[in-house]
Structures are given as C-alpha cells and as structure tokens.
Design a protein around this motif. Structure first.
Motif, PDB file in Angstrom:
ATOM      1  N   GLN A 182       0.826  -1.205   0.000  1.00 27.69           N
ATOM      2  CA  GLN A 182       0.000   0.000   0.000  1.00 27.69           C
ATOM      3  C   GLN A 182       0.858   1.253   0.000  1.00 27.69           C
ATOM      4  O   GLN A 182       0.522   2.257  -0.631  1.00 27.69           O
ATOM      5  N   ALA A 183       1.982   1.192   0.717  1.00 30.61           N
ATOM      6  CA  ALA A 183       2.895   2.329   0.698  1.00 30.61           C
ATOM      7  C   ALA A 183       3.366   2.579  -0.731  1.00 30.61           C
ATOM      8  O   ALA A 183       3.462   3.730  -1.176  1.00 30.61           O
ATOM      9  N   ALA A 184       3.636   1.506  -1.463  1.00 32.46           N
ATOM     10  CA  ALA A 184       4.072   1.660  -2.851  1.00 32.46           C
ATOM     11  C   ALA A 184       2.942   2.225  -3.712  1.00 32.46           C
ATOM     12  O   ALA A 184       3.166   3.083  -4.568  1.00 32.46           O
ATOM     13  N   LEU A 185       1.727   1.768  -3.453  1.00 34.28           N
ATOM     14  CA  LEU A 185       0.578   2.297  -4.205  1.00 34.28           C
ATOM     15  C   LEU A 185       0.463   3.804  -4.000  1.00 34.28           C
ATOM     16  O   LEU A 185       0.248   4.561  -4.940  1.00 34.28           O
ATOM     17  N   LEU A 186       0.627   4.230  -2.751  1.00 38.98           N
ATOM     18  CA  LEU A 186       0.509   5.656  -2.443  1.00 38.98           C
ATOM     19  C   LEU A 186       1.628   6.446  -3.097  1.00 38.98           C
ATOM     20  O   LEU A 186       1.466   7.608  -3.442  1.00 38.98           O
ATOM     21  N   ASP A 187       2.774   5.800  -3.241  1.00 37.14           N
ATOM     22  CA  ASP A 187       3.895   6.487  -3.874  1.00 37.14           C
ATOM     23  C   ASP A 187       3.690   6.612  -5.375  1.00 37.14           C
ATOM     24  O   ASP A 187       4.495   7.242  -6.056  1.00 37.14           O
ATOM     25  N   GLY A 188       2.661   5.996  -5.901  1.00 35.78           N
ATOM     26  CA  GLY A 188       2.378   6.160  -7.317  1.00 35.78           C
ATOM     27  C   GLY A 188       2.639   4.926  -8.154  1.00 35.78           C
ATOM     28  O   GLY A 188       2.571   4.981  -9.371  1.00 35.78           O
ATOM     29  N   TYR A 189       2.945   3.806  -7.509  1.00 35.54           N
ATOM     30  CA  TYR A 189       3.118   2.582  -8.276  1.00 35.54           C
ATOM     31  C   TYR A 189       1.740   1.997  -8.599  1.00 35.54           C
ATOM     32  O   TYR A 189       0.806   2.145  -7.825  1.00 35.54           O
ATOM     33  N   THR A 190       1.650   1.321  -9.745  1.00 34.27           N
ATOM     34  CA  THR A 190       0.384   0.670 -10.054  1.00 34.27           C
ATOM     35  C   THR A 190       0.303  -0.622  -9.268  1.00 34.27           C
ATOM     36  O   THR A 190       1.305  -1.120  -8.761  1.00 34.27           O
ATOM     37  N   ARG A 191      -0.901  -1.143  -9.200  1.00 35.39           N
ATOM     38  CA  ARG A 191      -1.116  -2.395  -8.484  1.00 35.39           C
ATOM     39  C   ARG A 191      -0.168  -3.492  -8.997  1.00 35.39           C
ATOM     40  O   ARG A 191       0.427  -4.240  -8.248  1.00 35.39           O
ATOM     41  N   LYS A 192      -0.036  -3.567 -10.330  1.00 40.38           N
ATOM     42  CA  LYS A 192       0.797  -4.603 -10.923  1.00 40.38           C
ATOM     43  C   LYS A 192       2.265  -4.417 -10.549  1.00 40.38           C
ATOM     44  O   LYS A 192       2.951  -5.365 -10.177  1.00 40.38           O
ATOM     45  N   ARG A 193       2.720  -3.152 -10.618  1.00 41.52           N
ATOM     46  CA  ARG A 193       4.124  -2.911 -10.285  1.00 41.52           C
ATOM     47  C   ARG A 193       4.376  -3.129  -8.799  1.00 41.52           C
ATOM     48  O   ARG A 193       5.440  -3.620  -8.409  1.00 41.52           O
ATOM     49  N   ALA A 194       3.406  -2.780  -7.978  1.00 36.91           N
ATOM     50  CA  ALA A 194       3.575  -3.012  -6.542  1.00 36.91           C
ATOM     51  C   ALA A 194       3.692  -4.507  -6.273  1.00 36.91           C
ATOM     52  O   ALA A 194       4.499  -4.940  -5.453  1.00 36.91           O
ATOM     53  N   PHE A 195       2.908  -5.293  -6.995  1.00 38.34           N
ATOM     54  CA  PHE A 195       2.984  -6.747  -6.837  1.00 38.34           C
ATOM     55  C   PHE A 195       4.342  -7.264  -7.302  1.00 38.34           C
ATOM     56  O   PHE A 195       5.022  -8.009  -6.598  1.00 38.34           O
ATOM     57  N   LEU A 196       4.760  -6.815  -8.483  1.00 36.55           N
ATOM     58  CA  LEU A 196       6.002  -7.333  -9.054  1.00 36.55           C
ATOM     59  C   LEU A 196       7.228  -6.861  -8.287  1.00 36.55           C
ATOM     60  O   LEU A 196       8.171  -7.610  -8.079  1.00 36.55           O
ATOM     61  N   MET A 197       7.211  -5.598  -7.859  1.00 37.08           N
ATOM     62  CA  MET A 197       8.430  -5.034  -7.289  1.00 37.08           C
ATOM     63  C   MET A 197       8.494  -5.108  -5.777  1.00 37.08           C
ATOM     64  O   MET A 197       9.564  -5.063  -5.186  1.00 37.08           O
ATOM     65  N   VAL A 198       7.343  -5.179  -5.117  1.00 34.27           N
ATOM     66  CA  VAL A 198       7.354  -5.193  -3.662  1.00 34.27           C
ATOM     67  C   VAL A 198       7.026  -6.580  -3.115  1.00 34.27           C
ATOM     68  O   VAL A 198       7.795  -7.163  -2.353  1.00 34.27           O
ATOM     69  N   ALA A 199       5.888  -7.120  -3.540  1.00 29.78           N
ATOM     70  CA  ALA A 199       5.443  -8.383  -2.944  1.00 29.78           C
ATOM     71  C   ALA A 199       6.279  -9.569  -3.411  1.00 29.78           C
ATOM     72  O   ALA A 199       6.734 -10.379  -2.613  1.00 29.78           O
ATOM     73  N   LEU A 200       6.499  -9.643  -4.716  1.00 28.91           N
ATOM     74  CA  LEU A 200       7.144 -10.824  -5.274  1.00 28.91           C
ATOM     75  C   LEU A 200       8.553 -11.090  -4.723  1.00 28.91           C
ATOM     76  O   LEU A 200       8.856 -12.213  -4.321  1.00 28.91           O
ATOM     77  N   PRO A 201       9.426 -10.069  -4.675  1.00 28.12           N
ATOM     78  CA  PRO A 201      10.770 -10.353  -4.162  1.00 28.12           C
ATOM     79  C   PRO A 201      10.756 -10.875  -2.727  1.00 28.12           C
ATOM     80  O   PRO A 201      11.615 -11.660  -2.346  1.00 28.12           O
ATOM     81  N   LEU A 202       9.767 -10.461  -1.943  1.00 27.40           N
ATOM     82  CA  LEU A 202       9.742 -10.885  -0.547  1.00 27.40           C
ATOM     83  C   LEU A 202       9.329 -12.340  -0.378  1.00 27.40           C
ATOM     84  O   LEU A 202       9.609 -12.944   0.648  1.00 27.40           O
ATOM     85  N   VAL A 203       8.646 -12.911  -1.363  1.00 28.07           N
ATOM     86  CA  VAL A 203       8.223 -14.311  -1.208  1.00 28.07           C
ATOM     87  C   VAL A 203       9.124 -15.257  -1.985  1.00 28.07           C
ATOM     88  O   VAL A 203       8.779 -16.408  -2.186  1.00 28.07           O
ATOM     89  N   ARG A 204      10.289 -14.768  -2.413  1.00 26.15           N
ATOM     90  CA  ARG A 204      11.193 -15.618  -3.181  1.00 26.15           C
ATOM     91  C   ARG A 204      11.495 -16.946  -2.485  1.00 26.15           C
ATOM     92  O   ARG A 204      11.454 -17.999  -3.126  1.00 26.15           O
TER      93      ARG A 204
END
Ligand SMILES: Nc1ncnc2c1ncn2[C@@H]1O[C@H](COP(=O)(O)OP(=O)(O)OP(=O)(O)O)[C@@H](O)[C@H]1O
Ligand SMILES: [Mg+2]
Lengths: 286, 371
Positions: A182-204
C-alpha cells in the motif's frame, strides 16, 4: 558453577544420551533401504540376490542403464525417459508457478464470497486419489489426442503441483504486511508494479520451496505416466528393469533408482540458497 | 480537466472534506451485518491545517485515514480533496502521503533507499539530496545506510514519518507517528513535524492516543468515539466547552470529576445539590428538580466552602498540588488542583467549590451537555 549455556541448549544427561542414541538408531533404520539400493546398484548380476555386504563393487550397472547396452539387454530406453521426465516435470512446475503465484496472491490478499471454498477446492485435488479420475482422463485424452503427449502430461501433472504452489505461497503472502504494497501504491506505483516489485521479491523463498516440492511431487508421480503415456516417465521406466526383457535385473533397477533420484537432488542443492535466505529474512514485520 | 488530484498543485495546500462518510467492514469474523467502523463522519479541514484525531482504541481512526488514502472502500458518503471527489480514485491519484502505524518499511532496502523509493516513482531528479536534507532535519543521518531490521521501533517510526513527508504531498495522514518515541525524541520530532508542516503546508491529519500531544500539536482536534466525531474544535474549545460527557471525560488530565446532582432553581440563581453541598452554576436551561451529572475539572476546582469531603491523600507535584477528597455522603472521590505546598494531611476535613461558569451539567441518560 555450571557452564553457561546458550539459550535453548540443554545439559548432558543420561536420559538425553539414550534419547540421542534412539534417534541415531531410527535414522539408520529409515535410511537402510536407501543404503541397500546403493549397494545393490554396485553389484554384478551374479551377486544381485545375495545379502552379503562384502562384494567387489562395479559401476557397470550405471553404464549399462545409461547406454545402448541397457536397451539391447532389456529393451528399456532409460536416458530418454529421464529427459522426458525432466521436461514434463519442469513444464508442470513452470505452469503452476505462472498461474499459481498470482492465484496465491489473490487468495492471500482478497477475501470474497466463496474464496474459502475455492481454496478448499484447489486443495481437494490433492486428496482425491489419482485412481479415481484416471479412467475418465484416459478416455478423454484418447478422444482429444492428448494421449502420450508432453502437453497432456504437463496438464495432468500440474493438477498435482498447482495446489502445492497456491497453498504454500498463499500463507507467505498472508504473512507479509499489506501496508508494504500500500505504501508503494501511495507512492504512485500501479497495483501490478507493486505486486512485481514489492510483494514478489519478498516471497522468493516461498517460491523456491514450493517449486522444489512440486517438482519432487511431479517427479515421483507414477499413476499418470503409467496410464496416460506409452513413453512413460522416470518412475515407470525404472520398474521396467524388473521384467522388461523377461528377466528381473534388480541391480539395474537399483542403479536406475539412484540415477533417478539425482535430478531432484541437484535441484534442491541449486535453490538451497534461496530456501535458507527465507530464514535470515524473517524480520518483515515491525 | 481529468479527475485527478494534480501534482502540480503540490505547493498550494488543499482543503480536505468528508461528508457523511460511513464504513462497514463486511468481511470481519462477526455476524452478517458486518462491523460499522465509521458511522457518519463530517469533517472540514482547511488548507494547510493540522488536525488530530483523538479517540480510544478501535473507534475508527485508522479506518478513517485509510478511506481518505484510498486503501479502503467507502461504504457511503463523499471525500473531497481540493474540491475533487476522490471516492473512486486509486491511491496513486489522490496524492496523499501516509505514515503507517506499522511503519511499512521495505525490509530488503536500506533506510536511504526506502526514503528514495517514493520519489523514484515520481521521477524526482535530486532524490538523494532531498533524502539527506530531510534526514538531517529529523536527526537520522546516521541510520541512512541501515536496514529496517536493524532499527529500534522508535527509529523505524521516524523513518516511517520521513517516508510520508518526503514527497511533500498536499495531504498528509499520520497514524500515531510518535507513539514509540522516547520523551526527548518526541519533543524534537513533534517540533520538527510542526515546522515542516507549516513550511510545506501539508493539510495534515495526525492520529494519536496522547491528549497532551493532540493539545500541543493541533490547530483543531476531532474527538472520536464509536465511529462518530463527538466534537471538532480548537483544543481550547474542546477543553473549555465539551460537547458531551464523553469529550469532557476523555480530554483533560487528571480526568474531570463527575458527581450526581439535582438542580434547584432559586429566583434567578441556578444551584445544584451535590452530596449535601451546593454549587452555583450558570447553566440557564436546567430545570428545577432535574437529575444531572455534574462535571468539575480538577483545574477549575478550589478549596473553599461548597461540597464537603475528607482528604484521602495530598500529592505535591512541585508546580501544583493535587488533593483527592472522599466526598461526604457518596462513594465518589474528587481531585482538586491546588497551589504547590498546600498544608493538607490525610484525614483532614475540607471543602471545594468552583466558579459558576465552570460547572458542567450533563444529561445522565445520554451524556448530552445541558447548557
Ligand atoms: N479489515 C477489517 N475487517 C473487519 N473489521 C475491521 C477491519 N479493520 C478494522 N476493523 C474494525 O473496525 C473498528 C475500527 O478499527 P480502527 O483500526 O479504525 O481503530 P483505531 O481507532 O485505529 O484503533 P487503534 O487506536 O487501536 O489503532 C474496530 O472495531 C476494528 O475491529
Ligand atoms: Mg489505529
């Protein structure tokens, strides 16, 4: 004064030592069949039914299994079976990751009507025995021309692997605080980019673990390749040494078994790095 | 013009208004109807104003912020930022900065990268300079290269605050931004927050549990309870002119004294009978014989003939003293603030009184203020 101990460390006691010995005993007992297989794989045909531990070891069986000698002797083409299995299993794992990761994310993040029963449904693929569906699948595959094709094999194997991927990764996504994306969303990232760049690396680590597990499950599957293909798979092919050419080659079977266990083993070693990373990474939350 | 809260307006502060905003969580574990976290919220915040949301745990403060930020859908009502209805805009288009209660720092990145992250998304050129500048002002230059896992919760909180501030959003929402700081840090960060807020003119909502913080920080404060704003006004208004029993009781330290009383009208005087004593009040609408709850702030009470009690304990707090009196004829204990060094001992009989315009009367049934 007694020696200072690490947190969780225990003092040495008689009971403790007995317990440890019991564990070692259990360890030896449960590994014995594996040891037996190794030894058998090194024996000559003359010795293959003996129970002696003393014999002159030979690597001939491995060579036989992997070369044309084995094919002329037993009519079994082990090399191409291993290749086929690697392809099919990797394909199944790939399909389950590509579809399963977004599915697991959605399942972990969004709650909607019926989301729980949907998840349960996915899991139920795992506890329905394969025998239950194998006849209809066989008939259908014959009709639509998927019998004995890689596409057909990948299709059924991903039924085995997909639930694993979705269930394992869902809990990873659930454990990750929503606020990070959500912090990434507020910073202006799209939902898809937030998923790819924030969520995905953390569940590697979770991706690594579920990929490995599903590969192993697909690799060990016996029923689907047995019924739905002529070409077979690693599991089906190994059993052929037991009677393919009219004679049971126990030593060749064992050698094939050892070789057949190698690919998952190698895979585990390669992605171990990511699995361990999961442990040192635990501090996601405040 | 497209329906976006525009970035180019970032220098100008924007007004923020909520009208009849309601939120019902339907996914909760509780029964079918869902949880009504925010009931009907009206709030008009002027451009560049700093308001605090003060209220007990679970009253809907975080939910309110999340609706404004676009992280939670709005069940009904409208939210306007700079006159633009934002109900259906995604978070990225609302141009709102949020400091999360749970910090929301990204573990694999250093503090510096965490701060720069938000700037990168908007392609800011001098990102690193801005990070350094803000870090200096918030006294966190020495932790810029650390990973979040290596920070204490107070440090994480400051980074989280900085992360919200750095984009200079026209609307800034901070969820308990100072809760984990020690007293000295809190002073410093509070002052710096206020300065930055004035300088960049963010329209700001700060959620807090701490009423002294709310009092010192805010232009106006909104006291919330059970999903409803009980009162919205300047700290002075809230303290001196509480709208109802909840606000009177929630705000003020030590808490207001509450006693049962009966109104007696005597000519043009209005009196309340409290436990055998009599207090005069300037509440003109009180009816003769009406049962009321009487509120007297410890700061307003003084020792003088009025209502009798036995001194339970006297505490000298250097700047002032606090007497706790067991009021005769009731099981209530009231607190009266006195000058420092008053000569009082436990067991002494004493009396307190209060000037008539500082006696608050409330309806004992619904807590409404009787004026
Ligand atoms: N995602 C959710 N699903 C269901 N109910 C929720 C959800 N989030 C909050 N609630 C409920 O809504 C109410 C208000 O919660 P909220 O988090 O806004 O309180 P708060 O004022 O921020 O409290 P605190 O001061 O403890 O942070 C609570 O009763 C809570 O249980
Ligand atoms: Mg909250």
């Amino acid at each position: 004064m007694a020696k200072e101990l690490m947190p969780g460390q225990k003092r040495v006691t008689t009971g403790g030592i007995l317990g440890d010995l019991a564990l070692v005993g259990w360890f030896a007992f449960s590994l014995f069949p594996v040891l037996w297989m190794f030894l058998l794989a090194l024996k000559t045909p003359a010795e293959q039914t003996t129970t002696f531990f003393q014999f002159s070891p030979t690597l001939d069986n491995f060579i036989t299994v992997l070369t044309d000698r084995g094919r002329t002797l037993t009519g079994v083409d082990f090399k191409s079976a291993i290749l086929l299995s690697v392809l099919n299993c990797a394909g199944a794992v790939l399909v389950s990751l590509v579809i399963g990761i977004p599915a697991a994310y959605a399942a972990g993040r969004f709650k909607f009507k019926g989301s729980d029963s949907l998840m349960f449904n996915i899991l139920s693929f795992r506890f329905a025995p394969e025998l239950m569906v194998i006849i209809p699948v066989f008939v259908i595959f014959n009709r639509i021309g998927l019998f004995d094709t890689p596409v057909g094999m990948i299709w059924v194997l991903q039924l085995v692997t997909m639930p694993l991927v979705v269930w394992i990764l869902r809990s990873y996504f659930q454990d990750m605080p929503e606020e990070l994306e959500q912090a990434a969303l507020l910073d202006g990232y799209t939902r898809k980019r937030a998923f790819l760049m924030v969520a995905l690396p953390l569940v590697r680590p979770g991706i690594a673990a579920s990929a490995l597990l599903s590969f192993i499950f697909a690799w060990n599957n016996y029923m689907f390749p047995l019924i739905l293909t002529n070409a077979g798979s690693i599991t089906v092919t190994i059993t052929k040494f037991l009677g393919g050419g009219g004679q049971a080659y126990y030593n060749l079977t064992a050698a094939a078994g050892v070789l057949g266990a190698l690919p998952p083993f190698i895979l585990a070693l390669t992605i171990q790095r990511y699995l361990v990373q999961g442990l040192s990474f635990g501090a996601v939350k405040g | 013009m497209s329906n976006t809260v525009l970035t180019e307006r970032k220098e100008a502060a924007l007004p923020l208004s909520l009208s009849k905003v309601q939120k019902i969580y339907r996914t909760g574990p509780r029964k079918k109807g869902g949880v009504e976290a925010v009931k009907s919220m009206d709030l008009d915040i002027r451009p560049g104003e700093l308001i605090t949301l003060l209220g007990p745990s679970g009253c809907g403060k975080t939910t309110t912020l999340r609706m404004i930020a676009g992280l939670e859908t709005i069940t009904s009502g409208e939210i306007l930022i700079g006159g633009v209805r934002v109900n259906d805009l995604p978070p990225a288009k609302r141009n709102v900065g949020v400091g999360f209660e749970s910090y929301a720092l990204y573990p694999p990145l250093s503090v510096r990268e965490n701060l720069a992250y938000g700037l990168k998304a908007r392609k800011v050129n001098d990102a690193m300079q801005q990070v350094d500048e803000l870090a200096r002002r918030l006294d966190m230059t020495d932790m810029l290269e650390e990973r979040p896992a290596a920070l204490s919760s107070g440090q994480k909180q400051r980074v989280s605050l900085a992360r919200a501030l750095i984009r200079k959003p026209p609307v800034l929402l901070l969820d308990e931004p100072l809760g984990h700081l020690d007293a000295a840090q809190r002073q410093r960060v509070r002052r710096e927050l206020k300065l930055l807020q004035r300088e960049f003119g963010y329209t700001t909502i700060v959620v807090t549990h701490d009423q002294s913080e709310a009092m010192t920080l805010s232009d106006r404060m909104a006291v919330m309870d059970a999903g409803i704003i009980q009162q919205f006004g300047t700290p002075d208004e809230i303290f001196d002119d509480p709208a109802n029993l909840f606000v009177a009781d929630f705000v003020g330290e030590p808490a207001i004294n509450l006693l049962d009383g009966t109104v007696v009208r005597d000519g043009d005087k209005v009196l309340v009978n409290v436990a055998g004593g009599v207090l005069e009040t300037s509440v003109i609408s009180a009816k003769d014989g009406q049962k009321v709850t009487v509120g007297v702030r410890p700061q307003d009470a003084f020792l003088a003939p009025g209502v009798k009690g036995t001194v339970f304990v006297y505490e000298d707090l250097m700047e002032y003293g606090l007497v706790r009196l067991d009021v005769h004829g009731t099981d209530k204990r009231v607190v009266v603030q006195t000058v420092a060094g008053a000569k009082l001992r436990s067991g002494d009989i004493s009396e307190f009184n209060v000037s008539s315009h500082r006696v608050y009367l409330f309806d004992p049934e619904d807590g409404a203020r009787i004026r």
